[in-house]
Every structure is written in structure tokens, then in C-alpha cells.
Write a protein that holds these residues in place. Sequence first.
Motif, PDB file in Angstrom:
ATOM      1  N   LYS A  47      17.994 -58.178 -65.935  1.00 14.17           N
ATOM      2  CA  LYS A  47      17.752 -58.823 -64.636  1.00 14.17           C
ATOM      3  C   LYS A  47      19.016 -59.534 -64.154  1.00 14.17           C
ATOM      4  O   LYS A  47      19.369 -59.474 -62.981  1.00 14.17           O
ATOM      5  N   GLN A  48      19.719 -60.196 -65.075  1.00 13.69           N
ATOM      6  CA  GLN A  48      20.966 -60.880 -64.712  1.00 13.69           C
ATOM      7  C   GLN A  48      22.033 -59.888 -64.268  1.00 13.69           C
ATOM      8  O   GLN A  48      22.842 -60.190 -63.395  1.00 13.69           O
ATOM      9  N   ALA A  49      22.038 -58.711 -64.864  1.00 15.82           N
ATOM     10  CA  ALA A  49      23.003 -57.684 -64.474  1.00 15.82           C
ATOM     11  C   ALA A  49      22.801 -57.282 -63.020  1.00 15.82           C
ATOM     12  O   ALA A  49      23.760 -57.035 -62.300  1.00 15.82           O
ATOM     13  N   ASP A  50      21.527 -57.234 -62.569  1.00 11.90           N
ATOM     14  CA  ASP A  50      21.237 -56.893 -61.175  1.00 11.90           C
ATOM     15  C   ASP A  50      21.525 -58.057 -60.237  1.00 11.90           C
ATOM     16  O   ASP A  50      22.088 -57.872 -59.161  1.00 11.90           O
ATOM     17  N   GLU A  51      21.134 -59.260 -60.638  1.00 15.35           N
ATOM     18  CA  GLU A  51      21.263 -60.422 -59.760  1.00 15.35           C
ATOM     19  C   GLU A  51      22.661 -61.032 -59.741  1.00 15.35           C
ATOM     20  O   GLU A  51      23.081 -61.584 -58.735  1.00 15.35           O
ATOM     21  N   ASN A  52      23.375 -60.987 -60.854  1.00 13.63           N
ATOM     22  CA  ASN A  52      24.711 -61.582 -60.966  1.00 13.63           C
ATOM     23  C   ASN A  52      25.672 -60.586 -61.613  1.00 13.63           C
ATOM     24  O   ASN A  52      26.112 -60.787 -62.752  1.00 13.63           O
ATOM     25  N   PRO A  53      26.019 -59.500 -60.908  1.00  9.16           N
ATOM     26  CA  PRO A  53      26.839 -58.471 -61.546  1.00  9.16           C
ATOM     27  C   PRO A  53      28.234 -58.957 -61.953  1.00  9.16           C
ATOM     28  O   PRO A  53      28.770 -58.510 -62.965  1.00  9.16           O
ATOM     29  N   VAL A  54      28.819 -59.893 -61.207  1.00  7.62           N
ATOM     30  CA  VAL A  54      30.157 -60.380 -61.550  1.00  7.62           C
ATOM     31  C   VAL A  54      30.128 -61.116 -62.889  1.00  7.62           C
ATOM     32  O   VAL A  54      30.962 -60.871 -63.773  1.00  7.62           O
ATOM     33  N   ALA A  55      29.161 -61.988 -63.069  1.00  7.06           N
ATOM     34  CA  ALA A  55      29.047 -62.718 -64.331  1.00  7.06           C
ATOM     35  C   ALA A  55      28.707 -61.773 -65.477  1.00  7.06           C
ATOM     36  O   ALA A  55      29.240 -61.909 -66.590  1.00  7.06           O
ATOM     37  N   PHE A  56      27.847 -60.802 -65.209  1.00  6.80           N
ATOM     38  CA  PHE A  56      27.459 -59.850 -66.253  1.00  6.80           C
ATOM     39  C   PHE A  56      28.650 -59.013 -66.700  1.00  6.80           C
ATOM     40  O   PHE A  56      28.867 -58.802 -67.893  1.00  6.80           O
ATOM     41  N   LEU A  59      30.898 -60.982 -68.889  1.00  2.00           N
ATOM     42  CA  LEU A  59      30.355 -61.046 -70.246  1.00  2.00           C
ATOM     43  C   LEU A  59      30.667 -59.770 -71.016  1.00  2.00           C
ATOM     44  O   LEU A  59      31.092 -59.819 -72.172  1.00  2.00           O
ATOM     45  N   LEU A  60      30.482 -58.625 -70.368  1.00  3.99           N
ATOM     46  CA  LEU A  60      30.798 -57.357 -71.026  1.00  3.99           C
ATOM     47  C   LEU A  60      32.273 -57.275 -71.384  1.00  3.99           C
ATOM     48  O   LEU A  60      32.632 -56.800 -72.457  1.00  3.99           O
ATOM     49  N   GLY A  61      33.117 -57.754 -70.486  1.00  2.13           N
ATOM     50  CA  GLY A  61      34.549 -57.727 -70.754  1.00  2.13           C
ATOM     51  C   GLY A  61      34.938 -58.548 -71.963  1.00  2.13           C
ATOM     52  O   GLY A  61      35.893 -58.236 -72.665  1.00  2.13           O
ATOM     53  N   LYS A  62      34.200 -59.611 -72.219  1.00  2.53           N
ATOM     54  CA  LYS A  62      34.486 -60.449 -73.385  1.00  2.53           C
ATOM     55  C   LYS A  62      33.940 -59.836 -74.674  1.00  2.53           C
ATOM     56  O   LYS A  62      34.519 -59.994 -75.733  1.00  2.53           O
ATOM     57  N   LEU A  63      32.807 -59.136 -74.584  1.00  3.38           N
ATOM     58  CA  LEU A  63      32.143 -58.648 -75.790  1.00  3.38           C
ATOM     59  C   LEU A  63      32.513 -57.228 -76.200  1.00  3.38           C
ATOM     60  O   LEU A  63      32.684 -56.954 -77.376  1.00  3.38           O
ATOM     61  N   LEU A  64      32.619 -56.330 -75.248  1.00  7.67           N
ATOM     62  CA  LEU A  64      32.764 -54.921 -75.590  1.00  7.67           C
ATOM     63  C   LEU A  64      34.022 -54.558 -76.360  1.00  7.67           C
ATOM     64  O   LEU A  64      33.940 -53.781 -77.294  1.00  7.67           O
ATOM     65  N   PRO A  65      35.194 -55.063 -76.005  1.00  5.76           N
ATOM     66  CA  PRO A  65      36.366 -54.608 -76.759  1.00  5.76           C
ATOM     67  C   PRO A  65      36.266 -54.824 -78.263  1.00  5.76           C
ATOM     68  O   PRO A  65      36.778 -54.027 -79.020  1.00  5.76           O
TER      69      PRO A  65
END
Length: 99
Positions: A47-56, A59-65
Motif C-alpha cells: 500500500k505504501q508503494a502505491d501511496e508514497n512511491p518516492v519513499a518506497f 527504501l528499495l535503494g537502501k536495501l536491495l544492493p
Amino acid sequence: MANKETGNIRGPGPGRPVGSVNKITGSMKEMILQAFDKAGGADWLAKQADENPVAFMGLLGKLLPSDIALSGGVALQPITEIRRIIVDPRATVEQEQTP
């Protein structure tokens, strides 16, 4: 012989083992995971990915690598050709599409 600065006879102790988690970091991570579970877990995150894509995406940029582990199913093709096409900037879209 004693070390004058620290007073240790044999030098510094072994310290914390390499790779061990700081006590505060470990407890904060546990609290964050508990709050995540209370908020709704993966459904809340979607739900956060849909409502706040910039913040989501941040978060992915910090975790995925650090967490990406590729399985053998990905086949990357090498770049074998690069083309440069010169286009007349004054040409219209219709003129560009005709052969």
C-alpha cells in the motif's frame, strides 16, 4: 611491560567479534520489525508503494544492493552493436515515418 596509555599489560582485549551486531542496532531492528508486523506487514508495504512511491523507492535503494541474490535464471546478453542515427530536427513526424 605495561602500556602507559591504557594500563593494559598484554595490550588491548579481543573486543567484539568481527561481524557481530551492535546491541542498540540489534534491539532497534527488532522494534522496527515488530512495528512493521503491527502495521500490516507486506500488505501495508505494498500500500505504501502505491501511496508514497518516492519513499518506497528510496527504501528499495537502501536495501536491495546488499540483499540481491540472483538465481541461475537470469541470462544477460552483451551489447554487440551501437548505432548512431542522425535525424533532421526540422523534419515532421510523418516525414520520419515514411521509408
